[in-house]
Design an enzyme around this catalytic site. Structure first.
Site, PDB file in Angstrom:
ATOM      1  N   ARG A  44       0.805  -1.150   0.318  1.00  0.00           N
ATOM      2  CA  ARG A  44      -0.208   0.260  -0.407  1.00  0.00           C
ATOM      3  C   ARG A  44       0.940   1.649  -0.460  1.00  0.00           C
ATOM      4  O   ARG A  44       1.814   1.360   0.612  1.00  0.00           O
ATOM      5  CB  ARG A  44      -0.584  -0.085   0.982  1.00  0.00           C
ATOM      6  CG  ARG A  44      -2.122  -0.812   0.983  1.00  0.00           C
ATOM      7  CD  ARG A  44      -2.929  -0.831   2.452  1.00  0.00           C
ATOM      8  NE  ARG A  44      -3.690  -1.831   2.148  1.00  0.00           N
ATOM      9  CZ  ARG A  44      -5.061  -2.507   3.943  1.00  0.00           C
ATOM     10  NH1 ARG A  44      -4.683  -1.767   4.660  1.00  0.00           N
ATOM     11  NH2 ARG A  44      -5.686  -3.287   3.117  1.00  0.00           N
ATOM     12  N   ARG A  81       2.762   1.754  10.283  1.00  0.00           N
ATOM     13  CA  ARG A  81       1.765   1.569   8.871  1.00  0.00           C
ATOM     14  C   ARG A  81       3.323   1.687   8.306  1.00  0.00           C
ATOM     15  O   ARG A  81       3.626   3.195   7.405  1.00  0.00           O
ATOM     16  CB  ARG A  81       1.210   3.209   8.887  1.00  0.00           C
ATOM     17  CG  ARG A  81       0.326   3.429   7.753  1.00  0.00           C
ATOM     18  CD  ARG A  81      -0.569   4.553   8.025  1.00  0.00           C
ATOM     19  NE  ARG A  81      -0.923   5.075   8.808  1.00  0.00           N
ATOM     20  CZ  ARG A  81      -2.417   4.430   9.341  1.00  0.00           C
ATOM     21  NH1 ARG A  81      -2.989   4.445   7.960  1.00  0.00           N
ATOM     22  NH2 ARG A  81      -3.054   4.913  10.665  1.00  0.00           N
ATOM     23  N   GLU A  84      -6.869  -0.108  15.378  1.00  0.00           N
ATOM     24  CA  GLU A  84      -7.145  -1.116  14.760  1.00  0.00           C
ATOM     25  C   GLU A  84      -6.232  -2.063  13.827  1.00  0.00           C
ATOM     26  O   GLU A  84      -5.130  -1.986  13.424  1.00  0.00           O
ATOM     27  CB  GLU A  84      -7.510  -0.324  13.415  1.00  0.00           C
ATOM     28  CG  GLU A  84      -8.822  -1.582  12.195  1.00  0.00           C
ATOM     29  CD  GLU A  84      -8.206  -0.945  11.198  1.00  0.00           C
ATOM     30  OE1 GLU A  84      -7.802  -2.396  10.189  1.00  0.00           O
ATOM     31  OE2 GLU A  84      -8.219   0.031  10.526  1.00  0.00           O
ATOM     32  N   SER A 110     -10.272  -5.715  10.607  1.00  0.00           N
ATOM     33  CA  SER A 110     -11.807  -5.477  10.039  1.00  0.00           C
ATOM     34  C   SER A 110     -12.646  -6.008   9.090  1.00  0.00           C
ATOM     35  O   SER A 110     -12.285  -7.296   8.992  1.00  0.00           O
ATOM     36  CB  SER A 110     -12.001  -4.367   9.033  1.00  0.00           C
ATOM     37  OG  SER A 110     -10.718  -2.719   9.876  1.00  0.00           O
ATOM     38  N   ARG A 147       1.933  -5.257  11.364  1.00  0.00           N
ATOM     39  CA  ARG A 147       0.996  -3.961  12.834  1.00  0.00           C
ATOM     40  C   ARG A 147       1.029  -5.525  13.361  1.00  0.00           C
ATOM     41  O   ARG A 147       1.057  -4.693  15.243  1.00  0.00           O
ATOM     42  CB  ARG A 147      -0.031  -3.797  12.282  1.00  0.00           C
ATOM     43  CG  ARG A 147      -0.536  -3.044  12.906  1.00  0.00           C
ATOM     44  CD  ARG A 147      -1.807  -2.537  12.295  1.00  0.00           C
ATOM     45  NE  ARG A 147      -1.424  -1.377  11.172  1.00  0.00           N
ATOM     46  CZ  ARG A 147      -2.578  -0.494  11.185  1.00  0.00           C
ATOM     47  NH1 ARG A 147      -4.091  -0.724  10.943  1.00  0.00           N
ATOM     48  NH2 ARG A 147      -2.122  -0.193   9.925  1.00  0.00           N
TER      49      ARG A 147
END
Length: 424
Positions: free
Chosen positions: A258, A273, A347, A350, A388
């Site tokens: 990403r 991130r 987070e 999800s 993460r």
């Protein structure tokens, strides 16, 4: 993508969803463009029907009548040559607008503009307490020589990393633990390509709205996927599965990328991130039944919670607001794990329920028990995303000497070790 008939028959519902999802779409433009396209389609279909009638009449006509019928048929053909490209152009315009129509959020989810309106659903686990000054994950990996966050920058730029030694083994152990759990629960473990075509990203709904977050390889006209959801959601595209083949449940493993274009200046320290990461993704393609879809939503959430609990991490579950859940979601709940260094939950997972929104984009269909071809429903949820997930694991289980306790259920995957790191 929503059914155009539903949109035209329920404009107020769709308009409310556009507002609640903060979508950039002019619904009136879509309705007008669609009406114009239908007018042109009716003209084209009328001309085609008349040309077919003339063709049959010509075959049955007397010789002296055929020439006139042929001339009339040719005239219709010339009109079609002008109208058919125009129809194609209008159909493409409608399709482009349909791709931007958001899904209808569930009425029992919180309405709000963004994450500020998210609602905590419940908490699990005890927050850690330390009788020493705890370290953040960057301090822990540097003192144990588990990562090189400096040299990676000269090779690949910011938000990149080298992981080393015991931390790599710990990371791989988490992958294996997650995949074993999901396989035990009936999912097919599948390794997915990181390279994907544009149509696959359109199929999930990542495109056209989030192109700036995806790496593009122009020489090959391919993209680097940010989740195996992209390839799994296109795996059965253009097929018609039997009812007996449903549902399809996958635990997809892939290297993900990403650009984080919208995260400039956020979470730049450490591993939270990053541009490149590994992910085990849960993906379900089920029958078009809302009760069945909700059962799978709860199962995917339970799978993720089981993994987090096996890692002995405190967490809470968040019901995301309409403005934060994403364009295609009916509902999305997040699992956020506790980060001692930030004294807040962040987070890590999800779970999303989309009904047939993705299936219409990717053409995912099955033939139900009555023989009717229907669009499937789709759902997805993170099982594990690393590095993460390593952050709360390291910070929650750290010891005074800088070592880290390995959760009991993870130990079989790291050679039975109870601790990693610490004084040498």
């Amino acid at each position: 993508m929503l059914d155009i008939d539903f949109i035209t028959q329920n404009p107020d519902i769709v308009r409310r969803a556009i507002e609640q999802k903060n979508s950039r779409l002019d619904l009136d433009e879509l309705l007008t463009t669609h009406a114009d396209m239908k007018t042109t389609l009716q003209q084209v279909e009328g001309l085609r029907a008349e040309r077919n009638r003339l063709s049959k009449a010509t075959a049955a006509a007397r010789p002296e009548e055929r020439q006139q019928l042929i001339l009339e048929s040719r005239a219709l053909g010339e009109q079609l040559k002008e109208l058919e490209p125009l129809l194609t152009e209008k159909e493409e315009s409608v399709h482009a607008l349909l791709l931007r129509v958001p899904n209808i959020p569930s009425e029992d989810e919180p309405v709000g503009a963004g994450e500020e309106e998210n609602v905590e659903h419940y908490k699990r686990g005890e927050l850690p307490t330390f009788d020493f000054q705890p370290r953040d994950h960057v301090e822990l990996v540097e003192m144990n020589d588990w990562a090189d966050l400096g040299r990676s920058g000269k090779i690949a730029g910011p938000r990149t990393y080298f992981l080393k030694g015991a931390l790599v083994q710990l990371e791989m152990g988490i992958w294996r633990m997650a995949m074993d759990l999901l396989e035990e629960r009936g999912m097919t473990v599948i390794e997915c390509p990181s390279l994907v075509k544009e149509e696959a990203l359109i199929g999930t709904g990542h495109f056209p709205s989030a192109k700036e977050d995806v790496y593009y390889l122009p020489s090959d006209d391919l993209y680097l996927g940010g989740t195996s959801e992209v390839s799994l959601n296109y795996l059965h595209s253009d097929e018609i599965l039997s009812d007996a083949e449903m549902p399809r449940t996958y635990a997809g493993f892939s290297l993900c990328f990403r650009r984080e274009a919208g995260a400039a200046g956020r979470d730049v320290r450490g591993l939270f991130r990053v541009h490149q990461f590994f992910k085990v993704e849960q993906y379900v393609m089920c029958r078009a039944d809302k009760e069945e879809s909700r059962r799978w939503f709860e199962q995917l959430l339970n799978n993720a919670e089981t993994i987090v609990e096996a890692l002995e991490l405190p967490y809470h579950v968040i019901r995301t607001s309409t403005g934060d859940m994403g364009t295609g979601k009916v509902r999305m709940w997040d699992i956020e794990c506790w980060l001692p260094s930030q004294e807040r939950y962040r987070e890590t997972h999800s779970v999303s329920e989309l009904y047939d929104w993705q299936a219409r984009r990717a053409n995912l269909r099955y033939r139900d028990a009555e023989g009717k071809v229907r669009y499937a429903y789709t759902l997805n949820n993170t099982a594990v995303a690393t590095p993460r997930l390593l952050i709360p694991l390291l910070e929650v289980h750290q010891q005074p000497d800088g070592s880290v306790r390995v959760p009991e259920k993870l130990r079989p995957y790291v050679g039975g070790r109870e601790f990693i790191g610490g004084p040498r």
